[in-house]
Scaffold this motif. Structure first.
Motif, short mmCIF file in Angstrom:
data_model
loop_
_atom_site.label_atom_id
_atom_site.label_comp_id
_atom_site.label_asym_id
_atom_site.label_seq_id
_atom_site.Cartn_x
_atom_site.Cartn_y
_atom_site.Cartn_z
N TRP A 122 3.99 -33.15 -6.19
CA TRP A 122 4.35 -32.11 -5.36
C TRP A 122 4.79 -30.90 -6.17
CZ3 TRP A 122 4.36 -32.88 0.06
CH2 TRP A 122 4.12 -34.38 0.42
N TRP A 163 7.02 -28.79 -5.58
CA TRP A 163 8.41 -28.83 -5.35
C TRP A 163 8.89 -29.63 -4.07
CZ3 TRP A 163 9.37 -25.70 -0.68
CH2 TRP A 163 8.11 -24.92 -0.20
N ARG A 167 9.99 -30.32 -1.02
CA ARG A 167 10.44 -29.31 0.20
C ARG A 167 11.59 -29.88 0.93
NH1 ARG A 167 5.28 -26.53 2.28
NH2 ARG A 167 3.92 -26.80 0.38
N LYS A 168 11.94 -31.15 1.00
CA LYS A 168 13.33 -31.49 1.51
C LYS A 168 14.50 -30.70 1.04
CE LYS A 168 11.31 -35.99 2.87
NZ LYS A 168 11.50 -37.28 2.56
N ARG A 195 14.55 -27.02 1.78
CA ARG A 195 15.10 -26.94 3.40
C ARG A 195 16.40 -27.12 3.60
NH1 ARG A 195 11.32 -26.78 8.05
NH2 ARG A 195 9.93 -25.04 7.06
N TRP A 244 19.31 -25.95 -5.89
CA TRP A 244 17.91 -26.06 -6.25
C TRP A 244 18.07 -26.55 -7.75
CZ3 TRP A 244 14.29 -21.73 -4.59
CH2 TRP A 244 14.50 -21.63 -3.37
N ILE A 284 16.71 -27.06 -11.44
CA ILE A 284 15.47 -26.53 -11.97
C ILE A 284 14.88 -27.44 -12.88
CG2 ILE A 284 14.34 -24.95 -13.77
CD1 ILE A 284 16.87 -23.15 -12.74
N HIS A 285 13.62 -27.97 -12.39
CA HIS A 285 12.87 -29.10 -13.51
C HIS A 285 11.47 -28.56 -13.61
CE1 HIS A 285 10.43 -30.46 -10.11
NE2 HIS A 285 11.45 -30.08 -9.32
N PRO A 342 7.38 -28.80 -13.92
CA PRO A 342 6.48 -29.48 -13.08
C PRO A 342 5.95 -30.62 -13.92
CG PRO A 342 5.45 -27.59 -13.67
CD PRO A 342 7.04 -27.37 -13.99
N GLU A 396 1.19 -31.13 -1.49
CA GLU A 396 1.20 -30.05 -0.30
C GLU A 396 -0.09 -29.64 0.53
OE1 GLU A 396 2.37 -29.63 -3.55
OE2 GLU A 396 4.53 -29.22 -3.15
N GLU A 437 -4.56 -20.74 -2.36
CA GLU A 437 -3.24 -20.10 -2.29
C GLU A 437 -3.12 -18.84 -1.90
OE1 GLU A 437 -2.00 -21.59 -6.06
OE2 GLU A 437 -2.21 -23.75 -5.94
N GLY A 495 9.47 -31.73 5.28
CA GLY A 495 9.42 -30.38 4.82
C GLY A 495 8.10 -29.62 4.72
N ILE A 496 7.38 -29.95 5.72
CA ILE A 496 6.06 -29.21 6.07
C ILE A 496 6.53 -27.97 6.92
CG2 ILE A 496 3.94 -29.14 7.33
CD1 ILE A 496 3.63 -32.13 6.70
N ALA A 497 5.84 -26.84 6.28
CA ALA A 497 6.32 -25.38 6.72
C ALA A 497 5.77 -25.23 8.15
CB ALA A 497 5.92 -24.29 5.77
N ALA A 533 0.50 -20.78 1.22
CA ALA A 533 0.99 -21.48 0.27
C ALA A 533 2.47 -21.83 0.05
CB ALA A 533 0.08 -21.59 -0.99
N HIS A 534 2.87 -20.68 0.25
CA HIS A 534 4.36 -20.65 -0.12
C HIS A 534 4.52 -20.80 -1.53
CE1 HIS A 534 5.50 -20.04 4.31
NE2 HIS A 534 5.01 -20.95 4.42
N ARG A 535 3.83 -20.41 -2.30
CA ARG A 535 4.02 -20.49 -3.66
C ARG A 535 5.14 -19.64 -4.39
NH1 ARG A 535 0.27 -22.22 -7.19
NH2 ARG A 535 1.95 -22.14 -8.74
N GLN A 558 8.06 -19.89 -3.44
CA GLN A 558 9.30 -20.54 -3.47
C GLN A 558 8.92 -21.90 -4.52
OE1 GLN A 558 8.88 -21.23 0.93
NE2 GLN A 558 11.16 -21.51 0.99
N GLU A 574 9.84 -20.83 -7.97
CA GLU A 574 11.10 -20.77 -8.40
C GLU A 574 11.76 -22.32 -8.54
OE1 GLU A 574 13.46 -18.40 -5.76
OE2 GLU A 574 11.80 -16.79 -6.11
N MET A 575 11.11 -23.23 -7.81
CA MET A 575 11.29 -24.74 -8.14
C MET A 575 10.96 -25.10 -9.36
SD MET A 575 13.07 -26.27 -6.04
CE MET A 575 12.68 -27.74 -6.54
N LEU A 576 9.87 -24.61 -9.91
CA LEU A 576 9.02 -25.12 -10.87
C LEU A 576 9.82 -24.80 -12.25
CD1 LEU A 576 5.27 -24.67 -10.33
CD2 LEU A 576 6.61 -26.67 -10.10
N GLU A 577 10.09 -23.42 -12.18
CA GLU A 577 10.85 -23.08 -13.63
C GLU A 577 11.50 -21.82 -13.23
OE1 GLU A 577 7.66 -21.93 -16.32
OE2 GLU A 577 6.36 -22.81 -14.79
N TYR A 578 12.61 -21.66 -14.07
CA TYR A 578 13.30 -20.31 -14.30
C TYR A 578 12.66 -19.22 -14.65
CZ TYR A 578 16.79 -16.84 -15.25
OH TYR A 578 17.54 -15.52 -15.20
#
Lengths: 242, 517
Positions: free
Chosen positions: A220, A222, A224-225, A228, A234, A236-237, A239, B207, B253, B316-318, B486-488, B490, B493-497
């Motif tokens: 994944w 990210w 998603r849970k 949301r 959050w 930061i990790h 991928p 996803e 995407e 968490g499905i959009a 695809a909501h990339r 978001q 930002e989750m992946l990296e700063y």
């Protein structure tokens, strides 16, 4: 003669170790894309079978033989006390070496005679193959000419290698060995040293972990849970997929 | 219930004209590189035929997919943890370059630069692997349009179980028929390539279910090439990495249709979201062969069901993805209408590319009439087929019955029905019913009762038949491709700063993909 010994039995192993560690770690970090077995089976498969299979099984057998003799010399000596057991060990190791030599010779012949393979061959491949051919040949010579290798390896080379790894090199015994054996040792260090610059890196990434991972793999981007849920922060990790 | 979303596809085979535009679009974008010349992530095959690579469907040769013996758990046929690692020094089931074809180009410059002489200069073919002149022996579509039938079409692995008479009937010159089978990666729910990869380089994206190969982790152990029963994982002989169809995920995407689908001239391709229950994947892949299609369709969840929606949201499905699932053309074809079937479900990979099986040229039934009056109206020069025959619109079988189709149903069943004919017959009957319905609407020469009967027989209403007709024949671009955002924004930002990349060249793959030492 002292200089020769110091260079090849003290300086070389440490240079090899350093180069191996720095080289592989750097290459793994910087050019991970280039870590590959670079299999050529897709271009030629029939001759590969008669080369690759005997070579790999042979060299694995011989390599682990050396490794065990280095790590557990006393057990090897214990095993060798009975002449029949010594003979079994020596003969099977020798056969392993011969099988590896024949396989590698076949691979070398295949590589230089096939048009398609020449396109995917570089100098390093050839250098490595020649080095390995010479090394296996020398190993067989040593095994045949200086009996019994498994016993004196345990008493002479294991302490020497241990002394290298404990940073207290003792080379008196090694310095008195016949030149063929010395050459075999030196060449081993050289091969060890050039691992990061050859396709030999594929040995380091052998996929043993496949045995205990689940068959299917889902990644994944990210969680998603988490995204949301406003109550969790959050984290930061990085991928896992790149 | 573990609800996940999957980008799935439907190819409507009756509409495929075999123009190969999809293949070219894909080739130009993704595989026009050294080492990838021979790859066709998207290819179009003529059926009956042996396909690309030759005889890929014959798993006795290539050992792809999963197998199940009796009560055992399913296992990979030619790879897997023990078989794979034991065969790692030489994979006996690996298709080699000659099983695909040796890619080539021509020495075009010879046409211009050759000295004056008695003969026309020619552009000789040269291999793209060795650079030396070659005699071309085969290509990716050597058996296109049934060329070389004795060599190719008659070797089609799907002809198994057909009697000799049935085979002969298929290849009689005046009755010969064919259809096109466009193929891309199926982005399976139970992908054999993922399971076979010793390095763990292949993964399914959570996803959207796209199956990808991480080029930095692939080590050329070559097991995926064997494991994929559709032979849609290819080995790049130059970089020493395997590659496969990525469903144009950079395009997806960004909300664009994949290149092959966007360029499809026949508009045969549909793409949309399906929701499925990930908890039941293994169970669904393990049922007896004749139940495989049903169990696969049962995995797909109803996007209008309250409980499914609740579970999807918990996962968490959009909302946008749920909306896309509810309006997905794929869901309509596969679940609502039951018109599309997976290709070779017997490989047990649960492919997410579905095909509407083709009806092939339909033969209308004729009845004897007295049409002398009609003939009088025609100019004597005008040619007409037979004075005393006319399309018989009074019978139910106005457009032939399924049993009269050009190909034995068994052949179609080997492709789309795991060898059993029931499903195929149902689908073909539905398609015929829609055609009869539309003819009665537009031409009006079919008895209302007959139309009603044929529709009720396959459990369709005129409204549904019109919907099928619309999505089949009139659908606009946005009807055919329903791509969720695809909501990339978001994800990134989750992946990296993002500050990390400030002032640098950006994210992603920064190493030049060069061959290793």
């Amino acid at each position: 003669m002292n200089a020769f010994n110091n260079i090849f039995f003290i300086a070389l192993p440490y240079a090899a170790l350093l180069m191996f560690l720095v080289g592989t770690i750097y290459r793994y970090k910087a050019t991970k894309f280039k870590f590959s077995t670079l299999s050529s089976q897709f271009l030629e498969t029939k001759k590969l079978y008669w080369g690759s299979v005997p070579f790999h099984w042979g060299i694995l057998f011989v390599f682990f033989g050396h490794l065990i003799a280095f790590l557990f010399p006393s057990y090897i000596l214990l095993w060798n006390q009975v002449p029949v057991r010594l003979a079994i060990l020596e003969v099977s190791a020798f056969i392993g070496g011969v099988v590896a030599l024949i396989g590698l010779a076949g691979l070398f012949y295949r590589r230089i005679t096939n048009d398609r393979l020449r396109k995917v061959t570089n100098y390093m491949d050839l250098i490595l193959e020649v080095l390995l051919l010479v090394q296996i040949f020398l190993g067989l010579w040593v095994a045949y000419g200086f009996r019994w290798g498994s016993s004196w390896f345990a008493t002479v080379l294991s302490p020497y290698l241990t002394s290298i790894f404990t940073f207290n090199p003792q080379i008196d015994a090694v310095a008195m060995l016949p030149f063929v054996i010395q050459l075999h040792i030196i060449l081993a260090f050289v091969i060890f040293m050039i691992i990061p610059f050859t396709r030999l890196v594929h040995v380091l990434v052998f996929p043993l972990s496949y045995l205990w991972r689940p068959y299917q793999k889902v990644i994944w981007y990210w969680d998603r849970k988490k995204v949301r849920n406003p109550n969790t922060s959050w984290d930061i990790h990085r991928p896992r997929n790149n | 219930m573990d609800v996940r979303s999957q980008i799935a596809m439907v190819f409507h085979l009756d509409k495929c004209i075999g123009c190969h535009t999809c293949s070219i679009a894909c080739k130009n974008i993704w595989t026009d590189r050294k080492g990838a010349e021979y790859m066709w992530w998207n290819n179009v095959e003529t059926k009956p035929g042996t396909g690309y690579p030759t005889k890929w469907e014959d798993q006795d040769i290539y050992k792809g997919g999963w197998k199940k013996n009796g009560e055992e758990k399913i296992s990979l046929r030619g790879s897997g943890k023990y078989k794979g690692l034991l065969n790692i020094f030489h994979n006996p089931y690996l298709p080699v370059l000659d099983d695909y074809y040796e890619p080539w180009t021509y020495k075009y410059l010879d046409l211009i630069e050759s000295p004056a002489g008695d003969d026309q200069p020619t552009a000789r073919p040269v291999s793209l692997v060795t650079g030396k002149p070659i005699d071309i022996k085969s290509g990716p579509n050597w058996d296109d349009d049934l060329s070389g039938t004795p060599e190719y079409a008659r070797q089609d692995p799907n002809l198994k179980n057909l009697s000799k008479a049935e085979r002969e009937a298929m290849f009689q010159l005046e009755k010969m028929a064919m259809f096109y089978l466009p193929r891309i990666c199926n982005h399976c729910l139970n992908p054999a390539c993922v399971a076979s990869c010793p390095s763990g380089a292949i993964y399914k994206r959570g996803e959207d279910g796209v199956v990808l190969i991480n080029q930095k982790v692939c080590r050329a152990w070559r097991m995926c090439v064997t494991a994929c029963p559709y032979k849609k994982s290819y080995y790049n002989w130059n970089t020493g990495k395997s590659e496969k169809c990525i469903l144009c995920y950079p395009r997806l995407e960004a909300g664009h249709a994949p290149a092959c689908m966007h360029s499809c001239v026949g508009r045969i391709r549909y793409l949309g979201v399906l929701l499925y229950d990930a908890d039941k994947i293994e169970e669904a892949a393990s049922v007896p062969e004749e139940e495989l299609i049903d169990s696969q369709l049962d995995l797909i969840l109803d996007p209008f069901d309250e409980e499914v929606i609740r579970n999807a949201k918990e996962n968490g499905i959009a909302d946008s993805t749920l909306k896309a699932a509810q309006t997905s053309p794929v869901y309509k074809f596969v679940k609502e209408w039951g018109l599309a079937l997976p290709l070779h479900a017997e490989y047990r990979t649960l492919p997410m590319l579905f095909y509407v099986p083709p009806m092939l040229p339909i033969m209308a039934s004729l009845s004897q009439t007295d049409d002398t009056e009609q003939a009088k109206k025609l100019d004597p020069i005008a040619k007409f087929w037979d004075k005393h025959h006319r399309y018989d619109t009074t019978s139910k079988s106005i457009m032939q019955t399924v049993e009269q189709a050009r190909f034995p149903v068994k052949y179609m069943a080997n492709l789309f029905g795991t060898g059993t004919e029931g499903k195929i017959i149902q689908v073909l009957k539905k398609q015929l019913a829609v055609r009869i319905h539309r003819r009665s609407v537009t031409v009006g020469d079919i008895d209302k009762e007959i139309t009603k009967d044929t529709l009720t027989e396959v459990k369709l209403t005129p409204e549904i038949a019109d919907d099928i007709y619309y999505l089949t024949s009139l659908a606009k671009f946005d009807d055919r491709f329903n791509i969720p955002p695809a909501h990339r924004e978001q994800a990134l930002e989750m992946l990296e700063y993002t500050g990390d990349a400030k002032g640098s060249s950006g994210f992603g793959f920064k190493e030049v993909p060069q061959r290793g030492l």
